[in-house]
Enzyme design. Sequence first.
Site, PDB file in Angstrom:
ATOM      1  N   HIS A  67     -60.968 -41.237 -40.817  1.00  0.00           N
ATOM      2  CA  HIS A  67     -62.426 -41.130 -40.969  1.00  0.00           C
ATOM      3  C   HIS A  67     -62.772 -40.794 -42.428  1.00  0.00           C
ATOM      4  CE1 HIS A  67     -66.479 -39.598 -39.397  1.00  0.00           C
ATOM      5  NE2 HIS A  67     -66.430 -39.109 -40.631  1.00  0.00           N
ATOM      6  N   GLU A  68     -62.121 -39.763 -42.958  1.00  0.00           N
ATOM      7  CA  GLU A  68     -62.413 -39.337 -44.330  1.00  0.00           C
ATOM      8  C   GLU A  68     -61.920 -40.358 -45.354  1.00  0.00           C
ATOM      9  OE1 GLU A  68     -64.402 -36.977 -44.890  1.00  0.00           O
ATOM     10  OE2 GLU A  68     -64.415 -36.218 -42.840  1.00  0.00           O
ATOM     11  N   HIS A  71     -64.464 -42.998 -45.869  1.00  0.00           N
ATOM     12  CA  HIS A  71     -65.502 -42.559 -46.818  1.00  0.00           C
ATOM     13  C   HIS A  71     -65.002 -42.720 -48.260  1.00  0.00           C
ATOM     14  CE1 HIS A  71     -68.337 -40.933 -43.960  1.00  0.00           C
ATOM     15  NE2 HIS A  71     -67.523 -39.992 -43.516  1.00  0.00           N
TER      16      HIS A  71
END
Lengths: 332, 64
Positions: A67-68, A71
């Site tokens: 998820h990170e 980003h």
Amino acid sequence: MSETFRLGHIFGVRVGVNWSVVVIFALITVGLAAGRFPLLYPDLAAGAYVAAGLVAGVVFFASLLAHEMAHAVVAKRNGVPVEAITLWLFGGVAKLEGEPTTPGADFRVAAVGPAVSLVLALVFALLGLLLDAVGAPELIVGVALWLGLINAVLAVFNLVPAAPLDGGRILRSLVWWRTGDRTRAAITAAHAGRVFGWFLIAVGVGIAVLGAGIGGLWLAFIGWFITMAARGEEDYARMSGTLAGVTVGEVMSPDPVTVPSGTTVDHFIDEYVFAHNFSTFPVVGESGNPVGVIALRDVKAMPPAQRAQTTGGGPGRSTAVGDGGDHRAVGR
Amino acid sequence: MTVVTTEQLAVEVLPRMAATTSGRALVIAGNKVVGVVSPVDVMRRLEVAELRGGNHFPDPTARR
């Protein structure tokens, strides 16, 4: 939060872990191994529950990292440098060294994290159903389904339009796009974050009072964190708005007292530390070029006997003090 | 050691300063050290701007 230890680099982004991950990892593993799994899949060996809990915990944090990382990768593709990703108590955070310069870039950087979590939720859910269909052990099916569920929860929670959650960033990008005012957009998202944070605190305290205990307090704790983070984002947004277009040259302290790189530490103490009310001095080369900085604490740490011989790292000198990077030196 | 230039935006260098042990950055112009900047400098300017009732940042080098 700071990085306690480093895992390495992925796609050129430093990945680290804060010690608090141990707490949440333990809560997840114990919660699954001693709670959910024995309840849903009874009469299995204790070791099987522990192994399943550990695997689920590790894959959950890998999902969080994905998820990170999403980003971070999209931020870099949109021209925003990324310092690091750190996993910690409340999940993960991608530390960006700047801000997206357009509403579209802001939206892409924010939305990709929940999008990845949603994809992972679907993948794990489908994997669980597939494993179930081929007759895999129910505990393994259960791990896959839990990973699907937790990634879905992660995606949905992060899509709440409240800063600092991803949904708050999405809200910011949309308001920015609609109004053309980034500061106003960021303050709007931060206000939403504070409201959502207080809502979680109220719900969490209510649940705790009604008897759910630690679960309610944990929710209230998350709400408190969101409230504080939202307030910080609002302060930063207001400051950024006030500083819009202001350059370093306009705010710096000009004409600093500089120390030539060949200066001995004794001389530095007598002529600079005692004569000026500063704690840190730039160290410069012959042409005034920067070669490092020296702080009072650097020389305090040095034995007095070495101070007469120690210089800023000139030719033939073997000892140096200061900060020219990771090592200590007056002027390297 | 964090080195920034006079032309860089203050809001962009704040995170870099925060990441250093000294909390400061050297400011260069043409490869010469011309200043030092810290979050305190930036905050002071914010407070001055607030006192002035607007976003007015006088050039600190203009006093010379």
